[in-house]
Design an enzyme around this catalytic site. Structure first.
Site, PDB file in Angstrom:
ATOM      1  N   LYS A 145       4.109 -10.753   7.365  1.00 32.31           N
ATOM      2  CA  LYS A 145       5.088  -9.668   7.245  1.00 32.31           C
ATOM      3  C   LYS A 145       5.429  -9.062   8.609  1.00 32.31           C
ATOM      4  CE  LYS A 145       3.742  -8.650   2.471  1.00 32.31           C
ATOM      5  NZ  LYS A 145       5.015  -8.896   1.774  1.00 32.31           N
ATOM      6  N   THR A 171      10.921  -6.955  -2.848  1.00 29.57           N
ATOM      7  CA  THR A 171      11.708  -5.991  -3.624  1.00 29.57           C
ATOM      8  C   THR A 171      11.803  -4.659  -2.892  1.00 29.57           C
ATOM      9  OG1 THR A 171       9.727  -5.406  -4.905  1.00 29.57           O
ATOM     10  CG2 THR A 171      11.242  -7.017  -5.878  1.00 29.57           C
ATOM     11  N   LYS A 213      14.814  -1.715  -2.806  1.00 31.81           N
ATOM     12  CA  LYS A 213      14.594  -0.287  -3.063  1.00 31.81           C
ATOM     13  C   LYS A 213      15.117   0.557  -1.904  1.00 31.81           C
ATOM     14  CE  LYS A 213      10.543  -1.692  -5.638  1.00 31.81           C
ATOM     15  NZ  LYS A 213       9.135  -2.082  -5.464  1.00 31.81           N
ATOM     16  N   HIS A 223       5.460 -17.250  -7.116  1.00 28.96           N
ATOM     17  CA  HIS A 223       5.688 -16.089  -6.254  1.00 28.96           C
ATOM     18  C   HIS A 223       5.254 -16.296  -4.806  1.00 28.96           C
ATOM     19  CE1 HIS A 223       7.097 -12.955  -9.028  1.00 28.96           C
ATOM     20  NE2 HIS A 223       6.294 -13.478  -9.928  1.00 28.96           N
ATOM     21  N   LYS A 257       4.830  -1.819   3.582  1.00 32.96           N
ATOM     22  CA  LYS A 257       4.503  -2.946   2.720  1.00 32.96           C
ATOM     23  C   LYS A 257       3.063  -3.353   3.016  1.00 32.96           C
ATOM     24  CE  LYS A 257       8.014  -5.200   4.373  1.00 32.96           C
ATOM     25  NZ  LYS A 257       8.765  -5.762   3.275  1.00 32.96           N
ATOM     26  N   ARG A 258       2.535  -4.250   2.212  1.00 31.89           N
ATOM     27  CA  ARG A 258       1.185  -4.733   2.446  1.00 31.89           C
ATOM     28  C   ARG A 258       1.050  -5.249   3.877  1.00 31.89           C
ATOM     29  NH1 ARG A 258      -0.590  -9.712   0.933  1.00 31.89           N
ATOM     30  NH2 ARG A 258       1.328 -10.011  -0.239  1.00 31.89           N
TER      31      ARG A 258
END
Length: 842
Positions: free
Chosen positions: A577, A679, A683, A380, A571-572
């Protein structure tokens, strides 16, 4: 439950006064069950019952409808002696259970009517349920989606993990800073789980290995003088959608093997008498936060081995119930598939070897063949710093027999490599399970690859990076082991449950077949040109935006307009990111409005949410920066409603269910080549948001599905990022050459957003300009701004935007977790469907 065909003991029963309507789903039966549980399970009446009591009664009423199917499912698995998949994950981010169970059991409408008749508000009761935050983010949420799909596809499966007493921390925002408090999600109990004290296993730690020869002269290894912990099972039923399958998620809780040391107690040392018990039970006390930089912690290793050891013992117990002890586990891979959700359960490979060799007495070669054919491994991460590497010294102390086994696995493996690639010392060094250096470390990813028959990535790009980069040597050795399984999400939770208005609109036009076959959403494509459907689509989105705007007003005290573009980055919080890239755009947009207030600007509400690992100082400072910018922007009267910035605290599954249906734009802007899949992108798109993103992770496949005209792509590709790194990246050149960028950075670094502490955000500026800008934020800034301009131009035509929104939803079929799980079942696990026949109501 009928895992071994036993009936429940008295301690496990609720609602002793059973009746023949317990499995029925009509309104009157539900009302009767609710009243029965309120009285007999909770000892309350209509006058003394609290809202929590009412929620618990609803939950137990729904659980009743699961129990018989649950028992029937497990008995059918035994009778047919089917192959089962055991999904091992250190995290299961399942969120709330009530709504999902109502959806899958087709009880939503009847339960709503029953509660209305009884004078209760179902939505208010659903809000009482605590999120089961047993995960940090994508890894745990993926595991939860997979459990839903496994049951819906009628695949015999069990999920195994840890029953953390405290889940992912609760995030408060105080003076703009993240402040963490414990998430005691079990404070009021959990009506969905059933304790299984009969399934208690001893897990060993520490001690030493005693070697001796048996009567046949064979060397035996006994792990002795250990400190033991008891693992107790807690089971949660996982129902499939529209069928009778109810699978099991079994989570382990650590218990002391002794309540307290009576000798200490008798001598008056009460604290020491119970200290060992308390220390033992910390193993399942708290979920470790993820900061994507691996740090070896003793408790973390104990957690990993604790749940893996209990799970392997449980799997072997179940296998033996249908197999003769003399079969020497020959049939084990034909009946058991064990899947590692990342490297956290990788110690299971050496644990199975320990049991097969030391306890069962199998020859090494036979045991290894069984092990490799049993295990599969999903990677992952593409970030080398995030890969688990445990100090050998820590292994030697905590798991002395396992480090011996790992050394032997490594010795045999390297011997084979040396035969195939003679005298290639560099290759041996790269591929060894043991990493040499000042401190030797165990590479858990290498153990996972060597001990599994299948290794997969979770997006097409990610899988290619594994093959040509991170695990290239292993791919050259075993190309047949490597494959891709692009992640997916369950449409039952992420459309039908969280966006009921949109799902009802879709179902009214094409039927509800999409709930089990997401490809059927293609049928709404032609409707994108129908004016009535387009208007209804826009109305649904507007209602969802109003709902989120109301929440923001109530909780954050900021007024945002549903007419503005809802630009969501949730998101985290992590540097890769690139929340910072979004922040720089916000500052640039702020400056543009200030310079020309009458200029043409599309009103925008930028919504951030996400948690930073408590020890990740830079991520926490980014949260403070976002909130400081929000404070300035939202209180600038010249800006008015043209730009608002909001940080929603304590992001969770339930919060995602509120945000995603309301989003217009989905920010998926990680540096290309760093996000394994993602993901959240799926969504958002399934709920009609358009994506702005890089060609990273599953964004590439989303673009391929929805079409270039229905997505906003910017930035350097993964290959280009690699080239820039090799050639020498100079972030300062971008800073000097781009006036908008320079102004934004200077404002952040110069104290414009932190006037009482001008150097507060200097570490952020230094990371961008003086410490190499590791994730190339500045390199992609200009492209990102150009792409955001395309977003603004497109959003001006709301009908055209709505058409693109419809196309995104219509083309999401590939991203169902059902598709992903079917690929795993067919291509890795070799597990078949097992329909359950059952009559719910007499």
């Amino acid at each position: 439950m009928a895992d071994d065909n036993r009936t429940q003991g008295p301690a496990q029963r609720t609602g002793e006064h059973d009746d023949d309507t317990v499995g029925c789903k009509d309104v009157e039966a539900l009302k009767k069950s609710f009243a029965r549980h309120l009285k007999y399970s909770l000892a309350k009446d209509e006058y003394s019952a609290t809202k929590l009591d009412c929620y618990a009664s609803v939950a137990l009423t729904v659980r009743d409808r699961l129990i018989s199917q649950w028992i029937e499912t497990q008995q059918a698995y035994y009778k047919k002696n089917v192959k089962r998949i055991y999904y091992l994950s250190l995290e299961f981010l399942i969120g709330r259970t009530l709504g999902n169970s109502l959806i899958n059991l087709d009880l939503l409408d009847s339960t709503h009517r029953a509660l209305v008749d009884l004078g209760y508000d179902m939505e208010a009761l659903r809000e009482i349920e605590f999120d089961a935050g047993l995960g940090n983010g994508g890894l745990g949420r993926l595991a939860a989606c997979f459990m839903d799909s496994l049951a819906t596809l009628e695949i015999p499966a069990y999920g195994y993990g840890i029953r953390y007493e405290y889940g992912i921390f609760f995030q408060w925002i105080i003076d703009g800073y993240q402040v963490e408090t414990s998430d005691n999600w079990l404070r009021y109990g959990n009506p969905w789980e059933i304790e299984r004290p009969e399934y208690l296993y001893i897990v060993k730690f520490y001690g030493k290995v005693d070697q001796h020869c048996d009567e046949r002269g064979v060397l035996r290894n006994n792990w002795v003088d250990t400190k033991d912990v008891a693992a107790v099972a807690y089971d949660t039923p996982i129902p499939g959608y529209g069928n009778n399958t109810v699978n099991t998620m079994r989570l382990w809780s650590a218990k002391s093997t002794r309540e307290f040391d009576l000798d200490y107690f008798n001598h008056g040392d009460y604290e020491r008498a119970v200290s060992d018990k308390a220390q033992t039970e910390t193993i399942s006390k708290v979920l470790y936060p993820n900061d994507n930089v691996f740090e070896g912690k003793e408790l973390r290793l104990k957690q990993e081995y604790f749940f893996v050891s209990a799970t392997i013992q449980d799997i072997i117990r179940r296998y033996r119930k249908t197999h003769n002890p003399t079969d020497r586990f020959a049939d084990f891979p034909a009946k058991v598939a064990i899947h590692l959700n990342d490297t956290h359960p990788a110690i299971g490979i050496s644990e199975l070897m320990r049991i097969l060799v030391d306890t069962e007495g199998l020859a090494w070669e036979a045991a290894w063949d069984i092990t490799v054919r049993t295990f599969g491994y999903t990677n992952h991460t593409v970030l080398p710093e995030a890969l688990e590497k445990w100090p050998v010294s820590l292994f030697e102390s905590i798991l002395p027999r396992h480090i011996q086994l790992i050394h032997e696995i490594n010795r045999r493996f390297l011997s084979d490599i040396n035969v195939r690639f003679p005298n290639d010392l560099d290759r041996l060094r790269r591929m060894s399970i043991i990493e040499e250096g000042d401190e030797k470390r165990v590479r858990m990813a290498h153990l996972s690859i060597i001990g599994s028959h299948s290794v997969n990535g979770v997006s097409a790009l990610h899988s290619e990076i594994l093959k040509r980069g991170l695990f290239r040597d292993f791919y050259e050795l075993w190309p047949e082991r490597f494959n891709n399984k692009t992640n997916g999400i369950t449409q039952r939770r992420w459309l039908k449950l969280c966006n009921p208005a949109l799902s009802e609109l879709i179902t009214s036009r094409i039927g509800d077949g999409w709930t089990t076959d997401l490809y059927q959403l293609k049928l709404i494509e032609p409707l994108a040109k129908e004016r009535d459907f387009l208007n209804q689509w826009q109305e649904v989105k507007y209602l969802n935006k109003q709902r989120l705007a109301s929440y923001i007003k109530d909780k954050i005290k900021v007024l945002v307009s549903p007419d503005s573009l809802f630009d969501c980055h949730v998101k985290r919080i992590h540097e890769y990111k690139r929340q910072l890239l979004n922040v720089l755009h916000v500052v640039s947009l702020y400056n543009k409005i200030k310079t020309d207030p009458s200029g043409e600007v599309t009103p925008r509400t930028v919504i951030f949410a996400g948690k930073a690992a408590p020890g990740y100082a830079m991520a926490k400072l980014i949260i403070k920066l976002i909130n400081s910018i929000a404070e300035v922007v939202n209180n600038d009267r010249y800006i008015n409603d043209l730009l608002k910035v909001v940080f929603i605290s304590n992001y969770s599954v339930s919060m995602a269910e509120l945000i995603m249906p309301a989003a217009d734009l989905s920010e998926q802007i990680s540096t290309a080549g760093t996000e394994a899949s993602g993901t959240g992108n799926m969504k958002f798109a399934l709920n009609g948001a358009l994506t702005i993103g890089t060609l990273d992770g599953a964004n590439i496949e989303i673009r391929n599905e929805v079409g270039d005209q229905n997505i906003f792509i910017f930035g350097h590709t993964a290959g280009e990022i690699e080239d820039i790194g090799r050639q020498g990246y100079d972030p300062y050149a971008h800073y000097e050459q781009n006036p908008e960028l320079k102004l934004a950075i200077d404002m952040i670094g110069g104290g414009f957003f932190s006037r009482t502490q001008p150097d507060l955000f200097k570490p952020i500026v230094d990371s961008l300009l003086r410490q190499g800008d590791q994730y190339m934020v500045l390199a992609d800034f200009a492209s990102y701004l150009d792409c955001q301009q395309q977003v603004r131009e497109t959003y001006k035509d709301r009908s055209a935007w709505a058409e693109k929104s419809i196309m995104n939803v219509a083309r999401m079929g590939y991203f169902s977790a059902d598709r992903t799980i079917q690929e795993y079942a067919d291509e890795i696990w070799g597990v078949k469907r097992m329909p359950i026949k059952f009559s719910n109501c007499p």
